[in-house]
Motif scaffolding. Sequence first.
Motif, PDB file in Angstrom:
ATOM      1  N   LYS A 175       0.809  -1.214   0.000  1.00  0.00           N
ATOM      2  CA  LYS A 175       0.000   0.000   0.000  1.00  0.00           C
ATOM      3  C   LYS A 175       0.846   1.270   0.000  1.00  0.00           C
ATOM      4  CE  LYS A 175      -3.618  -2.269   2.753  1.00  0.00           C
ATOM      5  NZ  LYS A 175      -4.490  -2.130   3.937  1.00  0.00           N
ATOM      6  N   TYR A 176       2.113   1.148   0.373  1.00  0.00           N
ATOM      7  CA  TYR A 176       2.981   2.322   0.468  1.00  0.00           C
ATOM      8  C   TYR A 176       3.624   2.696  -0.869  1.00  0.00           C
ATOM      9  CZ  TYR A 176       2.767   2.259   5.594  1.00  0.00           C
ATOM     10  OH  TYR A 176       2.348   2.329   6.891  1.00  0.00           O
ATOM     11  N   THR A 177       3.380   1.916  -1.918  1.00  0.00           N
ATOM     12  CA  THR A 177       4.079   2.107  -3.188  1.00  0.00           C
ATOM     13  C   THR A 177       3.977   3.532  -3.713  1.00  0.00           C
ATOM     14  OG1 THR A 177       3.810  -0.204  -3.828  1.00  0.00           O
ATOM     15  CG2 THR A 177       4.185   1.367  -5.595  1.00  0.00           C
ATOM     16  N   ASN A 178       2.817   4.146  -3.647  1.00  0.00           N
ATOM     17  CA  ASN A 178       2.601   5.468  -4.232  1.00  0.00           C
ATOM     18  C   ASN A 178       2.734   6.614  -3.236  1.00  0.00           C
ATOM     19  OD1 ASN A 178       2.043   4.393  -6.834  1.00  0.00           O
ATOM     20  ND2 ASN A 178      -0.045   3.905  -6.175  1.00  0.00           N
ATOM     21  N   TYR A 179       3.312   6.334  -2.067  1.00  0.00           N
ATOM     22  CA  TYR A 179       3.440   7.359  -1.032  1.00  0.00           C
ATOM     23  C   TYR A 179       4.887   7.434  -0.539  1.00  0.00           C
ATOM     24  CZ  TYR A 179      -1.623   6.815  -0.988  1.00  0.00           C
ATOM     25  OH  TYR A 179      -2.926   6.726  -1.367  1.00  0.00           O
ATOM     26  N   ASP A 180       5.307   8.652  -0.190  1.00  0.00           N
ATOM     27  CA  ASP A 180       6.639   8.837   0.392  1.00  0.00           C
ATOM     28  C   ASP A 180       6.591   8.463   1.872  1.00  0.00           C
ATOM     29  OD1 ASP A 180       7.723   9.793  -1.997  1.00  0.00           O
ATOM     30  OD2 ASP A 180       7.155  11.858  -1.552  1.00  0.00           O
ATOM     31  N   TYR A 181       7.628   7.793   2.330  1.00  0.00           N
ATOM     32  CA  TYR A 181       7.713   7.415   3.737  1.00  0.00           C
ATOM     33  C   TYR A 181       9.173   7.188   4.094  1.00  0.00           C
ATOM     34  CZ  TYR A 181       8.470   2.611   2.141  1.00  0.00           C
ATOM     35  OH  TYR A 181       8.984   1.486   1.544  1.00  0.00           O
ATOM     36  N   GLU A 182       9.441   7.132   5.379  1.00  0.00           N
ATOM     37  CA  GLU A 182      10.782   6.797   5.863  1.00  0.00           C
ATOM     38  C   GLU A 182      10.638   5.846   7.040  1.00  0.00           C
ATOM     39  OE1 GLU A 182      11.443  10.540   8.976  1.00  0.00           O
ATOM     40  OE2 GLU A 182      12.485  10.534   7.045  1.00  0.00           O
ATOM     41  N   TRP A 183      11.737   5.170   7.359  1.00  0.00           N
ATOM     42  CA  TRP A 183      11.731   4.251   8.488  1.00  0.00           C
ATOM     43  C   TRP A 183      12.248   4.960   9.730  1.00  0.00           C
ATOM     44  CZ3 TRP A 183       9.455  -0.400   8.130  1.00  0.00           C
ATOM     45  CH2 TRP A 183       9.317  -0.970   6.874  1.00  0.00           C
ATOM     46  N   GLN A 184      11.535   4.833  10.828  1.00  0.00           N
ATOM     47  CA  GLN A 184      11.998   5.294  12.132  1.00  0.00           C
ATOM     48  C   GLN A 184      11.632   4.227  13.162  1.00  0.00           C
ATOM     49  OE1 GLN A 184      11.354   9.236  13.597  1.00  0.00           O
ATOM     50  NE2 GLN A 184      11.307  10.168  11.567  1.00  0.00           N
ATOM     51  N   ASN A 185      12.566   3.906  14.016  1.00  0.00           N
ATOM     52  CA  ASN A 185      12.338   2.873  15.032  1.00  0.00           C
ATOM     53  C   ASN A 185      11.802   1.580  14.417  1.00  0.00           C
ATOM     54  OD1 ASN A 185      11.949   5.621  16.548  1.00  0.00           O
ATOM     55  ND2 ASN A 185      12.467   4.115  18.139  1.00  0.00           N
ATOM     56  N   ASP A 186      12.219   1.310  13.178  1.00  0.00           N
ATOM     57  CA  ASP A 186      11.881   0.064  12.492  1.00  0.00           C
ATOM     58  C   ASP A 186      10.411  -0.018  12.096  1.00  0.00           C
ATOM     59  OD1 ASP A 186      12.998  -2.199  11.345  1.00  0.00           O
ATOM     60  OD2 ASP A 186      12.505  -3.500  13.037  1.00  0.00           O
TER      61      ASP A 186
END
Length: 214
Positions: free
Chosen positions: A89-100
């Motif tokens: 579901k995250y394919t079309n959205y920007d995101y980053e990893w924090q605390n795994d």
Amino acid sequence: MDITALRNLTYGLYVVGTNDNGRPTGCIINTCFQVTSENPIVAISMNKNNYTHDIIVRHGKFSLAILAEESDTSLITTFGFQCGRDRNKYTNYDYEWQNDVPILSGIFSGHIICEVLHIADNETHDVIFARVLNTIPDNGTPMTYAYYHHVIKGKAPQNAPTYIKEENVSPEDPKPNSGKKYICEVCGYIHEGELPDDFKCPVCQAPRSCFKEI
């Protein structure tokens, strides 16, 4: 029993995200509340049939993106009416990893990063109690469940605690029935009649492009 009074309980909307063996996955929930103030603990309610529920239980951590009135409404369609078991579901959205755990970019009312403490069984749903590890403030206006229903005209997905089955859901001002039927490939809603170019699914708000003729 008439349960319509339960609709007047106050809720928000949240994207809960977690780590599926290095792949982000998540869903929409509407139930989160703060349990303690010092060294804060929060609790969320999740349907046991939800794929994200199983991954949170396994991974032990999750993030909460508090949806705002200004948030991208496609988040509700993607995370609320699709299954993470067979798609990212995250394919079309920007995101980053924090605390795994994944943190979505965009306009929200804030993010909360949590670690699971214990889980309470409640028949169809689990209430997951979690320690707050970190918070990320934002300035969006929190989207209440009432705003979602009355302004966005959204419905509760079947796995939501507030889901109420409706016998017949129709868009406002429906077009005359042309004999054609179309199914929403996101949530399964069936529309009878022609589809105008600006048509949106009255259940999940998916655009016309998500419908196919049956």
